[in-house]
Motif scaffolding. Structure first.
Motif, mmCIF file in Angstrom:
data_model
loop_
_atom_site.group_PDB
_atom_site.id
_atom_site.type_symbol
_atom_site.label_atom_id
_atom_site.label_comp_id
_atom_site.label_asym_id
_atom_site.label_seq_id
_atom_site.Cartn_x
_atom_site.Cartn_y
_atom_site.Cartn_z
ATOM 1 N N GLN A 49 17.771 22.755 60.585
ATOM 2 C CA GLN A 49 17.734 22.417 59.161
ATOM 3 C C GLN A 49 18.590 23.395 58.354
ATOM 4 O O GLN A 49 19.319 22.995 57.445
ATOM 5 N N ALA A 50 18.509 24.675 58.731
ATOM 6 C CA ALA A 50 19.298 25.698 58.021
ATOM 7 C C ALA A 50 20.786 25.437 58.206
ATOM 8 O O ALA A 50 21.564 25.566 57.252
ATOM 9 N N ASN A 84 15.726 17.118 57.057
ATOM 10 C CA ASN A 84 15.388 16.555 55.761
ATOM 11 C C ASN A 84 16.711 16.236 55.054
ATOM 12 O O ASN A 84 17.473 17.144 54.733
ATOM 13 N N THR A 139 21.775 22.411 56.019
ATOM 14 C CA THR A 139 21.736 22.749 54.589
ATOM 15 C C THR A 139 22.872 23.706 54.230
ATOM 16 O O THR A 139 23.465 23.603 53.164
ATOM 17 N N MET A 140 23.160 24.630 55.145
ATOM 18 C CA MET A 140 24.210 25.617 54.875
ATOM 19 C C MET A 140 25.589 24.972 54.767
ATOM 20 O O MET A 140 26.365 25.305 53.875
ATOM 21 N N LEU A 156 16.665 21.541 42.978
ATOM 22 C CA LEU A 156 16.241 20.949 44.255
ATOM 23 C C LEU A 156 14.766 20.606 44.180
ATOM 24 O O LEU A 156 13.997 21.338 43.555
ATOM 25 N N ASN A 157 14.370 19.553 44.875
ATOM 26 C CA ASN A 157 12.931 19.306 44.942
ATOM 27 C C ASN A 157 12.327 20.214 46.011
ATOM 28 O O ASN A 157 13.027 20.956 46.680
ATOM 29 N N GLU A 161 11.210 19.861 48.897
ATOM 30 C CA GLU A 161 11.357 19.598 50.332
ATOM 31 C C GLU A 161 12.519 20.366 50.971
ATOM 32 O O GLU A 161 12.500 20.619 52.159
ATOM 33 N N LEU A 162 13.525 20.695 50.200
ATOM 34 C CA LEU A 162 14.711 21.338 50.784
ATOM 35 C C LEU A 162 14.688 22.851 50.543
ATOM 36 O O LEU A 162 14.485 23.298 49.427
ATOM 37 N N SER A 163 14.931 23.611 51.631
ATOM 38 C CA SER A 163 14.939 25.067 51.514
ATOM 39 C C SER A 163 16.159 25.526 50.731
ATOM 40 O O SER A 163 17.286 25.160 51.075
ATOM 41 N N ALA A 197 26.147 21.980 53.873
ATOM 42 C CA ALA A 197 26.140 21.251 52.597
ATOM 43 C C ALA A 197 26.481 22.219 51.462
ATOM 44 O O ALA A 197 27.228 21.872 50.537
ATOM 45 N N GLY A 198 25.968 23.429 51.577
ATOM 46 C CA GLY A 198 26.255 24.467 50.574
ATOM 47 C C GLY A 198 27.725 24.848 50.546
ATOM 48 O O GLY A 198 28.312 25.001 49.476
ATOM 49 N N THR A 199 28.332 24.970 51.731
ATOM 50 C CA THR A 199 29.755 25.346 51.765
ATOM 51 C C THR A 199 30.634 24.221 51.212
ATOM 52 O O THR A 199 31.660 24.484 50.599
ATOM 53 N N TYR A 231 17.367 15.036 52.132
ATOM 54 C CA TYR A 231 17.436 15.113 50.673
ATOM 55 C C TYR A 231 18.660 15.958 50.297
ATOM 56 O O TYR A 231 18.855 17.032 50.860
ATOM 57 N N LEU A 232 19.469 15.517 49.422
ATOM 58 C CA LEU A 232 20.724 16.137 48.951
ATOM 59 C C LEU A 232 21.835 16.087 50.003
ATOM 60 O O LEU A 232 22.968 15.777 49.681
ATOM 61 N N PRO A 288 19.234 28.625 52.792
ATOM 62 C CA PRO A 288 20.475 28.314 53.507
ATOM 63 C C PRO A 288 21.529 27.662 52.629
ATOM 64 O O PRO A 288 22.731 27.908 52.807
ATOM 65 N N LEU A 289 21.094 26.839 51.666
ATOM 66 C CA LEU A 289 22.051 26.199 50.747
ATOM 67 C C LEU A 289 22.770 27.266 49.916
ATOM 68 O O LEU A 289 23.994 27.232 49.767
#
Lengths: 205, 140
Positions: free
Chosen positions: B49-50, B78, B53-54, A42-43, A45-47, B56-58, B80-81, A50-51
């Protein structure tokens, strides 16, 4: 220890079925030299927290996050969420340089009186490998520790932010990463204790 | 008017969305009220944001997932991804909003199963996130 050497050692300690998420431009470049299936880059900018929590919720594989202290500081609210989630397959590794690698200006990490204590009080298991990394044969030792560790765990390692020349730009393949995570045949390396104390009953119960 | 319970059932059982995350607001509150562990898995989020992003992770771990957010949060995310991940966003909208054709969008109406199925198909075909826009008072 240099960050590049620390990343090399840490990557070598991962099992074949582990998922690793690298965050931050320089760490990604360092890790990409030792690219393996199951790595996500990841760059800045992204945390990543949470991912990683999302991925860890949907898989039984161990999920490792590798980032610098600048990203750890930004991620701290999501780390509280990870601690509450009690994901036993989630490991958050912080490589502490004390600076923003893009500019070289200091972060507030070293001014916090007890960052490890903060994580412990949130509900993380906390390991500090700074002294361990000074010993020879660390990779074998670390593999043994991680084979019996359960998350959610935070690992801190103090490193110096030397830039290594000749590293190539990272190429990200999201679909290959998803294929790796969803491949159930790879199994898991999450430690299963021989005796599960949570399910044991006391005499007379 | 759309019954939140029926809507969730359609999303989970017919379209196979299993992971949910998000931040509640007055418009989407009925959804949170009718969530059931029998059909879905809800992960609370600390901020918008969390949540994005979360989910996206799942999706990366092999599950179709959905984030429930407010319209203000969409502009602050954001992408990105996340822009490369086919996930569903249920977005509570107010009087003014403008996405300038940035996303795949659909507005929720009484015939919700038709709208949701069509949006889900477009999300999976394009491999990008889609926004289901929900006006105030639609869910009961």
């Amino acid at each position: 220890m240099r960050r590049h050497t620390a990343v090399k050692t840490l990557v070598s300690c991962l099992a074949n079925n582990d998922v690793a998420i690298f965050s931050g431009k320089d760490i990604c470049k360092d890790a990409y030299k030792y690219d393996r299936p199951g790595n996500l880059y990841l760059n800045e900018e992204l945390s990543p927290a949470p991912l990683a929590l999302g991925v860890a919720n949907g898989t039984n594989k161990r999920v490792f996050v590798f980032c610098e202290d600048s990203i750890f500081l930004r991620d701290i609210s999501s780390l509280a969420q990870i601690a509450v989630s009690k994901c036993t397959n989630l490991f958050y590794v912080v490589l502490v340089t004390g600076i923003y690698s893009s500019t070289g200006t200091p972060t507030i990490f070293n001014e916090i009186s007890a960052p490890k204590g903060v994580m412990f009080n949130m509900g993380f298991l906390v390991h500090n490998y700074t002294n361990l990394f000074k010993l020879p044969g660390i990779a074998k030792e670390l593999k043994a520790i991680w084979s019996k560790a359960r998350g959610p765990m935070t690992v801190f390692v103090d490193v110096t932010a030397h830039k290594v020349k000749g590293l190539v730009e990272v190429k990200q393949d999201l679909s290959a990463f998803r294929e790796f995570v969803t491949d159930r045949t790879l199994g898991t390396s999450v430690y299963q204790p021989e005796y599960n104390l949570e399910n044991m009953t006391l005499f007379g119960d | 008017m759309v019954k939140a319970k029926d809507f969730l059932y359609h999303l989970c059982e017919d379209l196979d969305y299993r992971f949910f995350s998000g931040i509640p607001c007055a418009t989407t509150a009925p959804l949170f009220k009718h969530m059931s562990a029998d059909i879905l898995h809800y992960i609370p989020a600390v901020h918008d944001q969390a949540a994005a992003t979360m989910v996206a992770g799942t999706w990366l771990s092999g599950f179709k997932s959905c984030a429930i957010l407010n319209v203000e949060a969409i502009n602050g995310i954001n992408w990105y991804l996340i822009k490369e991940v086919p996930i569903l966003f249920i977005v509570a909208i107010g009087e003014k909003y403008n996405f300038k054709n940035r996303f795949i969008t659909a507005t929720l109406s009484d015939s919700f199963s038709k709208v949701c199925t069509s949006l889900d198909t477009r999300i999976n075909t394009k491999g990008a996130p889609g926004l289901l826009l929900v006006k105030e008072g639609v869910f009961v």
